[in-house]
Design a protein around this motif. Structure first.
Motif, PDB file in Angstrom:
ATOM      1  N   VAL A   1     -12.871   3.643   3.980  1.00 34.99           N
ATOM      2  CA  VAL A   1     -12.702   2.917   2.721  1.00 34.99           C
ATOM      3  C   VAL A   1     -11.226   2.564   2.515  1.00 34.99           C
ATOM      4  O   VAL A   1     -10.323   3.248   3.005  1.00 34.99           O
ATOM      5  CB  VAL A   1     -13.206   3.727   1.515  1.00 34.99           C
ATOM      6  CG1 VAL A   1     -14.710   3.921   1.574  1.00 34.99           C
ATOM      7  CG2 VAL A   1     -12.497   5.068   1.418  1.00 34.99           C
ATOM      8  N   ALA A   2     -11.000   1.484   1.797  1.00 32.39           N
ATOM      9  CA  ALA A   2      -9.654   1.052   1.424  1.00 32.39           C
ATOM     10  C   ALA A   2      -9.757   0.235   0.157  1.00 32.39           C
ATOM     11  O   ALA A   2     -10.855  -0.052  -0.341  1.00 32.39           O
ATOM     12  CB  ALA A   2      -9.007   0.251   2.552  1.00 32.39           C
ATOM     13  N   MET A   3      -8.589  -0.171  -0.373  1.00 25.26           N
ATOM     14  CA  MET A   3      -8.543  -0.903  -1.637  1.00 25.26           C
ATOM     15  C   MET A   3      -8.207  -2.369  -1.416  1.00 25.26           C
ATOM     16  O   MET A   3      -7.414  -2.716  -0.547  1.00 25.26           O
ATOM     17  CB  MET A   3      -7.477  -0.297  -2.556  1.00 25.26           C
ATOM     18  CG  MET A   3      -7.819   1.043  -3.115  1.00 25.26           C
ATOM     19  SD  MET A   3      -6.551   1.569  -4.305  1.00 25.26           S
ATOM     20  CE  MET A   3      -5.190   1.910  -3.197  1.00 25.26           C
TER      21      MET A   3
ATOM     22  N   ASP B   1     -11.698  -7.718   4.655  1.00 21.98           N
ATOM     23  CA  ASP B   1     -10.830  -7.301   5.739  1.00 21.98           C
ATOM     24  C   ASP B   1     -10.327  -5.886   5.479  1.00 21.98           C
ATOM     25  O   ASP B   1      -9.741  -5.614   4.439  1.00 21.98           O
ATOM     26  CB  ASP B   1      -9.648  -8.269   5.841  1.00 21.98           C
ATOM     27  CG  ASP B   1      -8.681  -7.864   6.940  1.00 21.98           C
ATOM     28  OD1 ASP B   1      -9.056  -7.009   7.760  1.00 21.98           O
ATOM     29  OD2 ASP B   1      -7.572  -8.410   6.961  1.00 21.98           O
ATOM     30  N   LEU B   2     -10.531  -4.988   6.431  1.00 20.12           N
ATOM     31  CA  LEU B   2     -10.145  -3.596   6.226  1.00 20.12           C
ATOM     32  C   LEU B   2      -9.064  -3.149   7.197  1.00 20.12           C
ATOM     33  O   LEU B   2      -9.099  -2.023   7.672  1.00 20.12           O
ATOM     34  CB  LEU B   2     -11.364  -2.697   6.374  1.00 20.12           C
ATOM     35  CG  LEU B   2     -12.285  -2.636   5.165  1.00 20.12           C
ATOM     36  CD1 LEU B   2     -13.300  -1.548   5.358  1.00 20.12           C
ATOM     37  CD2 LEU B   2     -11.510  -2.410   3.907  1.00 20.12           C
ATOM     38  N   SER B   3      -8.135  -4.030   7.503  1.00 15.87           N
ATOM     39  CA  SER B   3      -7.038  -3.625   8.365  1.00 15.87           C
ATOM     40  C   SER B   3      -6.289  -2.486   7.687  1.00 15.87           C
ATOM     41  O   SER B   3      -5.894  -2.585   6.535  1.00 15.87           O
ATOM     42  CB  SER B   3      -6.111  -4.812   8.608  1.00 15.87           C
ATOM     43  OG  SER B   3      -5.691  -5.365   7.384  1.00 15.87           O
ATOM     44  N   GLY B   4      -6.113  -1.369   8.386  1.00 13.66           N
ATOM     45  CA  GLY B   4      -5.420  -0.233   7.794  1.00 13.66           C
ATOM     46  C   GLY B   4      -6.265   0.505   6.787  1.00 13.66           C
ATOM     47  O   GLY B   4      -5.849   0.733   5.667  1.00 13.66           O
ATOM     48  N   CYS B   5      -7.505   0.889   7.143  1.00 14.11           N
ATOM     49  CA  CYS B   5      -8.364   1.620   6.203  1.00 14.11           C
ATOM     50  C   CYS B   5      -7.690   2.911   5.766  1.00 14.11           C
ATOM     51  O   CYS B   5      -6.983   3.553   6.540  1.00 14.11           O
ATOM     52  CB  CYS B   5      -9.704   1.929   6.861  1.00 14.11           C
ATOM     53  SG  CYS B   5     -10.744   0.478   7.023  1.00 14.11           S
TER      54      CYS B   5
ATOM     55  N   PRO C   1      -5.268   8.564  -2.404  1.00 17.51           N
ATOM     56  CA  PRO C   1      -5.944   9.135  -1.235  1.00 17.51           C
ATOM     57  C   PRO C   1      -6.551   8.093  -0.303  1.00 17.51           C
ATOM     58  O   PRO C   1      -6.901   8.435   0.837  1.00 17.51           O
ATOM     59  CB  PRO C   1      -7.036  10.016  -1.862  1.00 17.51           C
ATOM     60  CG  PRO C   1      -6.499  10.380  -3.206  1.00 17.51           C
ATOM     61  CD  PRO C   1      -5.764   9.156  -3.662  1.00 17.51           C
ATOM     62  N   ILE C   2      -6.711   6.846  -0.750  1.00 20.21           N
ATOM     63  CA  ILE C   2      -7.335   5.846   0.127  1.00 20.21           C
ATOM     64  C   ILE C   2      -6.395   4.675   0.437  1.00 20.21           C
ATOM     65  O   ILE C   2      -6.832   3.648   0.949  1.00 20.21           O
ATOM     66  CB  ILE C   2      -8.651   5.306  -0.474  1.00 20.21           C
ATOM     67  CG1 ILE C   2      -8.404   4.556  -1.779  1.00 20.21           C
ATOM     68  CG2 ILE C   2      -9.648   6.437  -0.682  1.00 20.21           C
ATOM     69  CD1 ILE C   2      -9.642   3.851  -2.309  1.00 20.21           C
TER      70      ILE C   2
END
Length: 365
Positions: free
Chosen positions: A350-352, A296-300, A254-255
């Motif tokens: 949020v992202a991984m 770095d959250l490119s493409g959250c 989902p993230i």
């Protein structure tokens, strides 16, 4: 000098088999931690190494010399193995000096005093030779037990949960002092613990045990960053569990997505994500663009709602609710730098971090 265990198995009538064909080497000067849950066989292995238990199957060698096999045992006093017990096992009716001298009964009298004071100096207690055990703090008693084990100059040193009875703050200090003593002594050391943080702090290598076998053997970095199994990943630290499915070589959650091993095919999987690998970004506002809080959250991958935010000293723990795409919410934890503060109900992205995410087959319900 090294110690080697080859095909070691052991059982107790009341517990069944606790060691199952275990193979392990501890090199000269190496500090190796036996890590694992209670009952997995850690202490039994120490007792076999020290001669406190007769070996039922396999063999144990010390410096290439056989010290134990079924029906053939070198007695404990002839092995050159030092042992620090969980409760320290100090004699209350003997002074600190007399406790340390206990292991030097076969050393010429002229050398004993020097050996005693040298051992106490190594642990920083040379001024306590005449003290009684009850006069010492828990940390000082632990150091006396360590000095007693070091005084005979053993080839191998064994420590069984040696810090477990200390309170948290004292445990950190005593562990640090003990690590320096062990490194300076240069003795092959086997430490039993069920505390993953303690093992990562003390060990050159960790043998993570499960049900009498070694689940994974390697450096703390290897076990933490490249766990071989779900058990290793979860035992070495907290993880968030994300449902996922493999498609085109990537596990979709989902993230966001992460690379998945080809062997998993297209079956349902779970992604285990460390809290420090959950990247967080504040949502855009009228005053400016989104602000990254961790990496770095490119493409959250998703929008989450903050449920709680707590400063824990070195990190800030954030509780987040994320839609799972099936009409329910996932409860996730993120660890952020200290000083970050998010309000309850605030929306974040949020992202991984793929380096902190591990893909395993989904567990059965």
């Amino acid at each position: 000098m090294s110690i080697r265990f080859e095909g070691v198995s052991h059982s107790y009538p009341e517990r069944g088999q606790v060691l199952r064909g275990l193979d392990l080497d501890v090199g000269p000067g190496e500090i190796l931690c036996l890590l694992g849950p209670s009952g997995c066989g850690k202490t039994t292995l120490l007792r076999l190494a020290s001669g406190l238990e007769p070996l039922q199957a396999g063999r144990i060698t010390l410096g290439g010399q056989l010290i134990a096999e079924p029906g053939r045992e070198t007695p404990p006093e002839g092995r050159g193995v030092g042992f620090v017990f969980q409760d320290y096992a100090l004699f209350p009716h003997l002074t600190v000096e007399e406790n340390v001298a206990f292991g030097l009964r076969f050393i010429p009298r002229g050398q004993r005093k020097w050996r005693i004071m040298d051992a106490l100096a190594r642990v920083g207690l040379e001024g306590f030779a005449a003290a009684w055990p009850h006069m010492l703090s828990g940390g000082q008693q632990q150091r006396v037990a360590l000095a007693r084990a070091l005084a005979p100059r053993p080839s191998v040193l064994l420590l069984d949960e040696a810090f477990a009875s200390l309170d948290a703050r004292l445990r950190e200090q005593v562990r640090d002092d003990t690590l320096h003593v062990l490194q300076e002594a240069g003795i092959a050391t086997l430490i039993v613990t069920h505390d993953a943080e303690e093992a990562m702090f003390m060990a050159d290598r960790i043998a993570l045990m499960n049900a009498g076998q070694i689940e994974q053997l390697g450096t703390p970095t290897e076990l933490y960053l490249t766990p071989a199994t779900r058990f290793v990943a979860t035992f070495l630290g907290e993880v968030n569990v994300l449902p996922a499915r493999v498609h085109a070589g990537r596990a979709e959650t989902p993230i966001g997505t992460v690379p998945a091993p080809e062997a998993l095919g297209n079956q349902p999987v779970q992604v285990l994500l460390r809290p420090e690998g959950l990247r967080v970004m504040t949502a855009p506002s009228a005053d400016g663009p989104a602000a990254p809080l961790a990496g770095d959250l490119s493409g959250c991958g998703a929008v989450a709602e903050v449920e709680a935010c707590r400063l824990l000293g070195a990190t800030t723990l954030v509780h987040l609710a994320v839609p799972d795409g099936q009409g329910a919410l996932l409860h996730l934890h993120a660890r952020l730098p200290p000083g970050v503060w998010l309000a309850r109900g605030e929306k974040v992205s949020v992202a991984m971090d793929p380096q902190r995410a591990f893909v395993f087959p989904a567990e059965a319900p």
